[in-house]
Design a protein around this motif. Structure first.
Motif, PDB file in Angstrom:
ATOM      1  N   TRP A  35     -37.256  15.861  37.295  1.00  0.00           N
ATOM      2  CA  TRP A  35     -36.863  17.263  37.163  1.00  0.00           C
ATOM      3  C   TRP A  35     -35.576  17.392  36.350  1.00  0.00           C
ATOM      4  CZ3 TRP A  35     -32.660  20.218  38.597  1.00  0.00           C
ATOM      5  CH2 TRP A  35     -32.816  21.605  38.464  1.00  0.00           C
ATOM      6  N   ALA A  36     -34.599  16.509  36.604  1.00  0.00           N
ATOM      7  CA  ALA A  36     -33.335  16.530  35.859  1.00  0.00           C
ATOM      8  C   ALA A  36     -33.586  16.299  34.373  1.00  0.00           C
ATOM      9  CB  ALA A  36     -32.379  15.482  36.413  1.00  0.00           C
ATOM     10  N   ASN A  37     -34.521  15.374  34.071  1.00  0.00           N
ATOM     11  CA  ASN A  37     -34.867  15.120  32.665  1.00  0.00           C
ATOM     12  C   ASN A  37     -35.539  16.345  32.042  1.00  0.00           C
ATOM     13  OD1 ASN A  37     -33.873  12.498  32.731  1.00  0.00           O
ATOM     14  ND2 ASN A  37     -35.831  11.629  33.376  1.00  0.00           N
ATOM     15  N   LEU A  38     -36.380  17.009  32.815  1.00  0.00           N
ATOM     16  CA  LEU A  38     -37.079  18.193  32.323  1.00  0.00           C
ATOM     17  C   LEU A  38     -36.090  19.292  31.954  1.00  0.00           C
ATOM     18  CD1 LEU A  38     -39.818  19.705  31.911  1.00  0.00           C
ATOM     19  CD2 LEU A  38     -39.576  20.495  34.270  1.00  0.00           C
ATOM     20  N   VAL A  39     -35.134  19.535  32.847  1.00  0.00           N
ATOM     21  CA  VAL A  39     -34.131  20.576  32.592  1.00  0.00           C
ATOM     22  C   VAL A  39     -33.291  20.219  31.370  1.00  0.00           C
ATOM     23  CG1 VAL A  39     -32.054  21.703  33.490  1.00  0.00           C
ATOM     24  CG2 VAL A  39     -34.025  21.324  34.992  1.00  0.00           C
ATOM     25  N   THR A  40     -32.859  18.973  31.282  1.00  0.00           N
ATOM     26  CA  THR A  40     -32.047  18.532  30.147  1.00  0.00           C
ATOM     27  C   THR A  40     -32.815  18.644  28.841  1.00  0.00           C
ATOM     28  OG1 THR A  40     -30.862  16.979  31.594  1.00  0.00           O
ATOM     29  CG2 THR A  40     -30.661  16.644  29.218  1.00  0.00           C
ATOM     30  N   ASP A  41     -34.088  18.208  28.853  1.00  0.00           N
ATOM     31  CA  ASP A  41     -34.912  18.313  27.648  1.00  0.00           C
ATOM     32  C   ASP A  41     -35.114  19.771  27.234  1.00  0.00           C
ATOM     33  OD1 ASP A  41     -35.184  15.591  27.447  1.00  0.00           O
ATOM     34  OD2 ASP A  41     -37.123  15.507  28.474  1.00  0.00           O
ATOM     35  N   GLU A  42     -35.275  20.635  28.229  1.00  0.00           N
ATOM     36  CA  GLU A  42     -35.450  22.062  27.939  1.00  0.00           C
ATOM     37  C   GLU A  42     -34.239  22.618  27.196  1.00  0.00           C
ATOM     38  OE1 GLU A  42     -37.768  25.755  28.704  1.00  0.00           O
ATOM     39  OE2 GLU A  42     -38.229  23.694  29.255  1.00  0.00           O
ATOM     40  N   LEU A  43     -33.054  22.256  27.649  1.00  0.00           N
ATOM     41  CA  LEU A  43     -31.822  22.729  27.011  1.00  0.00           C
ATOM     42  C   LEU A  43     -31.636  22.095  25.631  1.00  0.00           C
ATOM     43  CD1 LEU A  43     -29.448  22.631  30.112  1.00  0.00           C
ATOM     44  CD2 LEU A  43     -30.518  24.645  29.069  1.00  0.00           C
ATOM     45  N   ILE A  44     -31.947  20.804  25.536  1.00  0.00           N
ATOM     46  CA  ILE A  44     -31.800  20.114  24.246  1.00  0.00           C
ATOM     47  C   ILE A  44     -32.746  20.714  23.204  1.00  0.00           C
ATOM     48  CG2 ILE A  44     -32.255  17.924  23.065  1.00  0.00           C
ATOM     49  CD1 ILE A  44     -31.035  16.475  25.449  1.00  0.00           C
ATOM     50  N   ASN A  45     -33.924  21.154  23.646  1.00  0.00           N
ATOM     51  CA  ASN A  45     -34.866  21.773  22.708  1.00  0.00           C
ATOM     52  C   ASN A  45     -34.280  23.034  22.073  1.00  0.00           C
ATOM     53  OD1 ASN A  45     -36.888  19.865  22.955  1.00  0.00           O
ATOM     54  ND2 ASN A  45     -37.899  20.931  24.650  1.00  0.00           N
ATOM     55  N   VAL A  46     -33.462  23.755  22.834  1.00  0.00           N
ATOM     56  CA  VAL A  46     -32.812  24.942  22.279  1.00  0.00           C
ATOM     57  C   VAL A  46     -31.814  24.529  21.199  1.00  0.00           C
ATOM     58  CG1 VAL A  46     -31.385  26.959  22.792  1.00  0.00           C
ATOM     59  CG2 VAL A  46     -33.093  26.197  24.450  1.00  0.00           C
ATOM     60  N   LEU A  47     -31.060  23.461  21.454  1.00  0.00           N
ATOM     61  CA  LEU A  47     -30.095  22.964  20.466  1.00  0.00           C
ATOM     62  C   LEU A  47     -30.810  22.516  19.190  1.00  0.00           C
ATOM     63  CD1 LEU A  47     -27.649  20.806  22.663  1.00  0.00           C
ATOM     64  CD2 LEU A  47     -27.670  23.283  22.272  1.00  0.00           C
TER      65      LEU A  47
END
Length: 200
Positions: A35-47
């Motif tokens: 889940w932590a990886n999912l949230v981080t990846d979601e934010l990185i995708n915005v960047l």
């Protein structure tokens, strides 16, 4: 993106993370790596979408990315998200922070900026130019006529034309031009006519 509700071992309370209650034997919620990886990846995708290289030490990159993607007020230099002007704001011809749709652009020329009366009307345009028209009278000694509305700054010129006086062939001229009206004189006789007046 959502809370890890599908994993019962996480220990969500009311669908959210909990610190638990050690005194009551209730353990704190678990933060699973997936889940932590999912949230981080979601934010990185915005960047990435904004063309920003992720920086572990930076704490303002999400804001920068959202602004780069247009989540900000629009300016003449930068695209962004703008609030739409209402019809009354458009008619004020001075709103500088809100956008106009085709409908409100049309409305900008109406309301108090327009009076479509054949006997005497006006149209106020963006930039302050005003077109007025009406029917009035003339005489060889001069007949005073008023504009439908006063020009706020100055009247440029009234364009006159004989109308309504059958068979009359005369020269028309104007004098005493002001913001509120003018005097119309004829070479002979009296009668009525139509005029167009420009001003601002």
């Amino acid at each position: 993106m959502d809370y890890p509700k599908s994993d019962a071992t996480v220990g969500l309370v009311g669908g959210k993370f909990s610190d638990g209650n050690p005194g009551a034997g209730v353990p704190a919620s678990r933060d699973p790596a997936s889940w932590a990886n999912l949230v981080t990846d979601e934010l990185i995708n915005v960047l990435i979408a904004a063309g920003i290289e992720p920086d572990e030490a930076a704490d303002n990159q999400l804001l920068q990315a959202l602004q780069a993607l247009g989540l900000r007020a629009s300016t003449t230099a930068l695209a962004g998200v703008s609030k739409l002007a209402t019809a009354s704001e458009a008619q004020g011809l001075s709103e500088a922070t809100k956008a106009l749709t085709a409908a409100t652009l049309n409305s900008a020329f109406q309301g108090s900026n327009q009076s479509l009366v054949a006997a005497g009307g006006y149209q106020i345009f963006p930039g302050g130019v005003i077109l007025q028209w009406g029917g009035a009278s003339f005489s060889s000694t001069g007949a005073a006529n008023l504009f439908p509305i006063a020009f706020p700054n100055a009247a440029f010129v009234p364009l006159t034309g004989n109308s309504g006086t059958s068979g009359l062939s005369i020269m028309l001229s104007y004098t005493a031009l002001s913001n509120t009206g003018f005097t119309a004189k004829s070479s002979s006789g009296s009668g009525t006519y139509y005029y167009l007046a420009l001003g601002h």
